[in-house]
Design a protein around this motif. Structure first.
Motif, PDB file in Angstrom:
ATOM      1  N   PHE A 129       1.012  -1.387   0.304  1.00 26.22           N
ATOM      2  CA  PHE A 129      -0.231   0.017  -0.258  1.00 26.22           C
ATOM      3  C   PHE A 129       0.822   1.606   0.009  1.00 26.22           C
ATOM      4  O   PHE A 129       0.606   2.342  -1.294  1.00 26.22           O
ATOM      5  N   ALA A 130       2.126   1.496   1.174  1.00 25.50           N
ATOM      6  CA  ALA A 130       2.974   2.773   1.111  1.00 25.50           C
ATOM      7  C   ALA A 130       3.169   2.988  -0.003  1.00 25.50           C
ATOM      8  O   ALA A 130       3.690   3.488  -1.328  1.00 25.50           O
ATOM      9  N   ALA A 131       4.261   1.710  -1.249  1.00 22.23           N
ATOM     10  CA  ALA A 131       4.837   1.904  -2.146  1.00 22.23           C
ATOM     11  C   ALA A 131       3.522   2.365  -3.566  1.00 22.23           C
ATOM     12  O   ALA A 131       3.932   3.227  -4.051  1.00 22.23           O
ATOM     13  N   VAL A 132       2.404   1.586  -3.688  1.00 19.71           N
ATOM     14  CA  VAL A 132       1.720   2.668  -3.991  1.00 19.71           C
ATOM     15  C   VAL A 132       1.486   3.851  -4.082  1.00 19.71           C
ATOM     16  O   VAL A 132       0.878   4.291  -4.909  1.00 19.71           O
ATOM     17  N   ALA A 133       1.250   3.850  -2.864  1.00 20.91           N
ATOM     18  CA  ALA A 133       0.535   5.245  -2.562  1.00 20.91           C
ATOM     19  C   ALA A 133       1.716   6.235  -2.500  1.00 20.91           C
ATOM     20  O   ALA A 133       1.199   7.986  -2.928  1.00 20.91           O
ATOM     21  N   ALA A 134       3.236   6.137  -2.814  1.00 20.55           N
ATOM     22  CA  ALA A 134       3.181   6.867  -2.817  1.00 20.55           C
ATOM     23  C   ALA A 134       4.535   7.066  -4.470  1.00 20.55           C
ATOM     24  O   ALA A 134       4.206   8.442  -4.926  1.00 20.55           O
ATOM     25  N   LYS A 135       4.032   6.512  -4.787  1.00 24.88           N
ATOM     26  CA  LYS A 135       3.538   6.059  -6.271  1.00 24.88           C
ATOM     27  C   LYS A 135       2.646   7.292  -7.082  1.00 24.88           C
ATOM     28  O   LYS A 135       2.825   8.244  -8.046  1.00 24.88           O
ATOM     29  N   LYS A 201      -8.506   1.469  -7.770  1.00 25.80           N
ATOM     30  CA  LYS A 201      -8.533   1.041  -8.914  1.00 25.80           C
ATOM     31  C   LYS A 201      -8.738   1.868  -9.919  1.00 25.80           C
ATOM     32  O   LYS A 201      -9.222   3.553  -9.794  1.00 25.80           O
ATOM     33  N   ASP A 202      -8.095   1.911 -11.260  1.00 25.48           N
ATOM     34  CA  ASP A 202      -7.968   3.000 -12.227  1.00 25.48           C
ATOM     35  C   ASP A 202      -8.983   3.282 -13.507  1.00 25.48           C
ATOM     36  O   ASP A 202      -9.654   2.192 -13.128  1.00 25.48           O
ATOM     37  N   GLU A 203      -9.500   4.001 -12.881  1.00 23.17           N
ATOM     38  CA  GLU A 203     -10.441   5.018 -14.061  1.00 23.17           C
ATOM     39  C   GLU A 203     -11.088   3.830 -15.310  1.00 23.17           C
ATOM     40  O   GLU A 203     -12.189   3.266 -15.327  1.00 23.17           O
TER      41      GLU A 203
END
Length: 208
Positions: A129-135, A201-203
């Protein structure tokens, strides 16, 4: 769940202590290392059935875990310091159940393994989660100023320390405490996974 409340209570005195330690030349990374040594010592004391020493080392380890961040805030936060802090926390969290497993493999081995398994799942979901949040450029200071994004849950740092302290104070109850806390940890991981599945979730996934 309790980390937000605890941060409001402990951050002011920790920040004052951090400023004092920084002024006399004590660095954050050194305190982080000391916390790891105390944490490993705590696990060793648990394995040796030296419960009073284990409880003292548990307190010292977590004190260092709070002070290193306070010193960093008083001087300069570094990526290396944030990295070491997270990794050493995970080492400590794994070492305590291992200490109980070594203490009595027949009685404590299975509950320790179950607890470590849920820690593994929770840690993976937390770091992913932290990795994707940083991205995505997400930030949060709800759990204090951190090097990575911290998500809330039923089983956070405060609950983990309370559970560890209870295990040390009542070693005969370790299996029950371990299974109960494993359940809370697993619920935390599942809720984070569900939250991430919706939040990330991507658009284009929602179209068609």
């Amino acid at each position: 769940m309790l980390d937000g409340v605890m941060r409001r209570l402990i951050d002011p005195p920790l920040n004052r202590a951090g400023e004092l330690l920084a002024r006399i030349g004590i660095g954050a990374d050194g305190v982080t290392m000391a916390g790891l040594v105390f944490g490993i010592g705590c696990a060793g004391a648990i394995a040796a059935s030296a419960d009073a020493i284990a409880l003292l080392l548990l307190a010292l380890s977590r004190l260092c875990d709070g002070l290193d961040g306070a010193i960093a805030r008083a001087t300069a936060k570094t990526d290396r310091g944030g990295f070491l802090d997270i990794v050493f926390d995970f080492v400590f969290y794994g070492a305590v159940p291992l200490g109980f497993a070594l203490r009595d493999p027949a009685l404590f081995g299975l509950p320790a393994a179950v607890l470590l398994f849920t820690f593994y799942i929770n840690g993976a979901s937390f770091l992913a989660f932290a990795a994707v949040a940083a991205k995505r450029g997400m930030e949060s200071a709800a759990r204090g100023v951190k090097s990575i994004y911290f998500t809330a849950g039923l089983a956070e740092g405060t609950e983990t320390i309370l559970a560890f302290a209870l295990m040390i104070l009542l070693p005969g109850w370790f299996p029950l405490i371990a299974y109960f806390f494993a359940g809370l940890t697993l619920m935390t991981a599942i809720s984070r996974i569900v939250f991430a599945s919706v939040l990330f979730k991507d658009e284009e996934e929602g179209e068609g």
